[in-house]
Structure formats: structure tokens, C-alpha cells
Design an enzyme around this catalytic site. Sequence first.
Site, short mmCIF file in Angstrom:
data_model
loop_
_atom_site.label_atom_id
_atom_site.label_comp_id
_atom_site.label_asym_id
_atom_site.label_seq_id
_atom_site.Cartn_x
_atom_site.Cartn_y
_atom_site.Cartn_z
N PHE A 124 0.92 -1.25 0.15
CA PHE A 124 -0.15 0.07 0.21
C PHE A 124 0.82 1.20 0.19
CE2 PHE A 124 -2.53 3.00 2.94
CZ PHE A 124 -3.59 3.02 2.16
N LEU A 126 1.66 4.57 0.23
CA LEU A 126 1.14 5.84 0.63
C LEU A 126 2.06 6.99 1.22
CD1 LEU A 126 -1.07 7.85 0.91
CD2 LEU A 126 -1.66 6.81 3.20
N GLU A 128 5.56 8.49 2.42
CA GLU A 128 6.65 8.79 1.61
C GLU A 128 7.77 9.17 2.67
OE1 GLU A 128 6.23 11.48 -1.67
OE2 GLU A 128 4.94 9.95 -2.55
N SER A 133 2.03 11.77 8.11
CA SER A 133 0.60 12.14 8.51
C SER A 133 0.04 13.04 7.47
CB SER A 133 0.84 12.74 9.87
OG SER A 133 1.37 11.92 10.82
N ARG A 272 6.11 -16.51 40.25
CA ARG A 272 7.32 -15.80 41.10
C ARG A 272 7.03 -15.52 42.38
NH1 ARG A 272 12.86 -14.46 39.99
NH2 ARG A 272 13.34 -12.86 41.41
N GLY A 343 10.46 -7.78 36.12
CA GLY A 343 11.72 -7.35 36.74
C GLY A 343 12.74 -7.37 35.79
N GLU A 367 -0.34 3.13 10.21
CA GLU A 367 -1.72 3.43 9.93
C GLU A 367 -2.32 4.74 10.55
OE1 GLU A 367 -4.23 0.39 8.63
OE2 GLU A 367 -2.50 -0.91 8.36
N1 CAA Z 1 -12.74 8.22 3.74
C1 CAA Z 1 -13.15 8.84 2.36
N2 CAA Z 1 -12.67 10.22 2.15
C2 CAA Z 1 -12.02 10.89 2.94
C3 CAA Z 1 -11.78 10.38 4.40
C4 CAA Z 1 -12.23 8.86 4.44
N3 CAA Z 1 -12.05 8.67 5.37
N4 CAA Z 1 -11.04 11.18 4.88
C5 CAA Z 1 -11.00 12.35 4.07
N5 CAA Z 1 -11.84 11.98 3.08
C6 CAA Z 1 -11.77 12.98 1.89
C7 CAA Z 1 -12.30 14.37 2.29
O1 CAA Z 1 -13.77 14.27 2.15
C8 CAA Z 1 -11.70 15.28 1.29
O2 CAA Z 1 -12.57 15.31 0.07
P1 CAA Z 1 -12.92 16.68 -0.75
O3 CAA Z 1 -11.65 17.02 -1.38
O4 CAA Z 1 -13.92 16.34 -1.69
O5 CAA Z 1 -13.44 17.76 0.17
C9 CAA Z 1 -10.53 14.90 0.99
O6 CAA Z 1 -10.29 13.61 1.39
C10 CAA Z 1 -9.44 15.70 1.86
O7 CAA Z 1 -9.65 15.38 3.07
P2 CAA Z 1 -9.07 16.42 4.29
O8 CAA Z 1 -9.19 17.68 3.84
O9 CAA Z 1 -9.90 16.12 5.60
O10 CAA Z 1 -7.67 15.96 4.38
P3 CAA Z 1 -6.32 16.39 5.23
O11 CAA Z 1 -5.34 16.78 4.25
O12 CAA Z 1 -6.70 17.21 5.88
O13 CAA Z 1 -6.03 14.93 5.78
C11 CAA Z 1 -5.78 13.32 7.45
C12 CAA Z 1 -6.73 14.38 6.56
C13 CAA Z 1 -6.88 12.59 8.32
C14 CAA Z 1 -4.82 13.87 8.42
C15 CAA Z 1 -5.22 12.29 6.81
O14 CAA Z 1 -3.87 12.89 5.68
C16 CAA Z 1 -4.47 11.19 7.16
O15 CAA Z 1 -5.32 10.29 7.51
N6 CAA Z 1 -3.09 11.04 7.53
C17 CAA Z 1 -2.51 9.68 8.23
C18 CAA Z 1 -2.23 8.91 7.19
C19 CAA Z 1 -1.71 7.52 7.62
O16 CAA Z 1 -2.47 6.86 8.10
N7 CAA Z 1 -0.74 6.97 7.11
C20 CAA Z 1 0.05 5.88 7.46
C21 CAA Z 1 -0.46 4.71 6.08
S1 CAA Z 1 0.22 3.27 6.37
C22 CAA Z 1 1.57 3.08 5.23
O17 CAA Z 1 1.79 3.82 4.44
C23 CAA Z 1 2.56 1.83 5.15
C24 CAA Z 1 2.04 0.60 5.57
O18 CAA Z 1 2.00 -0.30 4.73
C25 CAA Z 1 1.51 0.47 7.04
#
Ligand code: CAA
Length: 383
Positions: A124, A126, A128, A133, A272, A343, A367
Site C-alpha cells: 500500500f 502511501l 513517503e 501524517s 514468581r 523485573g 496506519e
Molecule cells: N474516506 C473517504 N474520503 C475521505 C476520508 C475518508 N476516511 N477522509 C477524508 N476524505 C476526503 C475528504 O472528504 C476530502 O474530500 P474533498 O476534497 O472532496 O472535500 C479529502 O479526502 C481531503 O480530506 P481532508 O481535507 O480532511 O484531508 P487532510 O489533508 O486534512 O488529511 C488526515 C486528513 C486525516 C490527516 C489524513 O491525511 C490522514 O489520515 N493522515 C494519516 C495517514 C496515515 O495513516 N498514514 C499511514 C499509512 S500506512 C503506510 O503507508 C505503510 C504501511 O504499509 C503500513
Amino acid sequence: MPNYDLTDEQNMMRKTIRDFAEKEIKPVRLELDRKEEFSLDLVKKMGEMGLFGMTISPEYGGGGMDYLSYCIAVEELARVDGCQAATVAAENSLGIGPIYNFGNEAQKRKYLPDLCTGKKLWGFGLTEPDTGSDAQNSKTRAALKNGQWTINGSKIFITNSASPLTAGVTVQAITGEKSGGKKEISCIIVESATKGFTAKEMHNKMTWRSSNTGELYFDDVCVPEENLLGQIGGGFKQMMATLDSGRLGIAAMGLGGAQGAFEEALKYAKERKAFGKSLSDFQVNAFKLADCALEIEAARGLLYKACWLRDEGRPFGKEAAMAKLYTSEVFHRVANHCVQLHGGYGLMEEYPAAKFYRDQKLLEIGEGTSEIQRLVISRHIGC
Ligand code: CAA
């Protein structure tokens, strides 16, 4: 009235996975951790147990189960070893989820059957190096020309993305600009064997040492236009929706890990002796253990309710964030008590207490950090 009974099938599945984890994972978990070894043998066995693609429709090779059953399975694996639970949870939600929920029929038929049996794993893409966050701020770019996407950028900390079984990764990339200057973000499927794509296994982790974590590089990676997942510009929402469900799996890991650490702590406290009594006879320790039992019970209620909401097709994003946040913090406290009760032995890697203590920390970061969960919850409640 609410019914708190699990079904016979769920109880039976819990027992089967508990027996499997005790027999197959427990004897090797500390050794795998010490050697930072990703176990292909355990992945194969977990695949044979039907632990991948659990909630996916049988027409694509999945188990067709509800989300609560899936979380019970993850909980039971994490009770023994967070690393094997991580392999399973990441495949079920982050690997398979985007393709199953947003892929077209051809993509689902092509990739899901092998992912659902655990023959292949999927990443997945996402996070970088400069963007964790603030997930919308990622830098990886994809340009469409002559029916091909050319992708450039990198990803980091991607579970299951650099193993010998990894078949590919779903990549969040900037594909253009929307009106108003906002980035257009899309998701694209990249198969592991594609030229210009490199996956490097990450080592020297404090935590989850026998799970597979990759650093990914895209250097003019070309894939066909039809590798776009869902709608162009829909990538960020796909990623966010995937994380909503993924957080249930992480919560199940927090719950299972807390349960495992609690059982180790209780066993040790009864065995213990100090000052002529068992450690558990001292009220200071008995109260610590009582607090652990209380918090685990509360965490289980929170998680199972969030799963139930999802299974009922109701909104569950707030409850998933709450369950992820709470279970990981409960695990933190229980693992801490577990080490304290042991301990000096709690500081030795020969005892599982130290591994629980180290593995717990990931759940407050991966996540979505605990701070991001509080942000998500605060937005849901109208702040
Ligand atoms: N479901 C669907 N759409 C969503 C949503 C959700 N849960 N949350 C937000 N959106 C939509 C919003 O409705 C908005 O839509 P519009 O542009 O149409 O209005 C759009 O997404 C942007 O939303 P926000 O303005 O709320 O976005 P933001 O920039 O403020 O960020 C955040 C929100 C919650 C902070 C988000 O960036 C976030 O969750 N950050 C954490 C990321 C994370 O968990 N990363 C770890 C990933 S794990 C990984 O990569 C490695 C692995 O393998 C484990």
C-alpha cells in the site's frame, strides 16, 4: 437488547487460530524476531488456514467472512506474535482492500485470487520519506502519455512490499492539478517486476522485526494506462477509505497484543515468589493486573462494536479511529506492566515480555499516529 455472544463459527475460528498460533508460531516467534526473518513457511501455512482475503467474496477466492471474524483472527495471531498478525492484517486491508473496493473487474480477476490465498502479497504505497501524517502532500508523480503512466518518486515503511512473494503495490501519485490549484491524486497499480521499480527490504527495526517492510523507488516506471485504480483524481479518498478499515485490523493487533502480554504477566506474577508470597498476592500487583483486565475488556467492546457497525454497512470511521487509538494505548500500558512485573527478566529477549513491549510501539505510529486518530475523532465530533 444487544447480543454479546459470538456465533458458533466465530468461536470455533478463534479456537482454531489460537491453536495454530500456539503450535506453529509461538515456538519460533522469538527466533524469527532475533534474526529479523520474514517466514515464508508461516505465510504459506497462514494461507492454507484461509487467513488472507478473509472478507473478500468467494468469487475472487476470498473467505466471504464478516469484519468481526477477520478481526478476531488478527487478534488471535497478535496474542502470540504481532509480526505474523501484521503480515495478515496488511494483506487483508491495505494490500487487497484498494483492488477489491476500487478496482475494475479485470483488475480484480487478475490479482485477487493469488492475494487471497497468500501465494502473493501486495503493498500500500502511501507514506513517503517526507510525507507521513500529511498524506495529501506526497511527492510521487505519474504522467500519462501515449497510453502509459510514467511514475517517479519513492515510498517508505510499506508493509509486505519487499518480500519474495510481493507481486506489486498500489501507488498514490500526483497525476495533475485540479481547478483551484489543488493536486489531482490518483492510485496506480505497479507490478513488482516492472522496469525502473526497486523494492528494498528495511532492517534494524526496533519493532515488528520479522514482518516485511519495504522502501520503494520509482525511476521512470512505465505501466499501461489501464493500471489506474478507479477514477482519476479519486486516489486520496481511496487511500483514506482503505485506512478506515485498516485501522480495525491495527486495533485488533492492539487488543490481541494486550491480551498476550496480560496472560504472560499474570502467569509470571502467580509463579514468581518474593518475600514468601507470589507477586500476584501483593495488592500493588493484583491491582495492576485488574486494571489490565478492565482495559482489555473495554478495548474489546470498542473494537467489536466498530466491526459490527462496518458489518451492518453503517458509518464506522470515528469508531475505527477510537478503537485503533484506544487498543494501541491499552497495549502500551499492559506491555509496560508486563515488563515491570518480570523485573530484570522483562529486560531479557529470552522472555516474550520484551517483544510485546517493542512490538506495541508500532501500533501508536503505523496506519495513522495516535495524534492523527485524535484529529480524525475530533473532526467527527465537530471540532
Ligand atoms: N474516506 C473517504 N474520503 C475521505 C476520508 C475518508 N476516511 N477522509 C477524508 N476524505 C476526503 C475528504 O472528504 C476530502 O474530500 P474533498 O476534497 O472532496 O472535500 C479529502 O479526502 C481531503 O480530506 P481532508 O481535507 O480532511 O484531508 P487532510 O489533508 O486534512 O488529511 C488526515 C486528513 C486525516 C490527516 C489524513 O491525511 C490522514 O489520515 N493522515 C494519516 C495517514 C496515515 O495513516 N498514514 C499511514 C499509512 S500506512 C503506510 O503507508 C505503510 C504501511 O504499509 C503500513
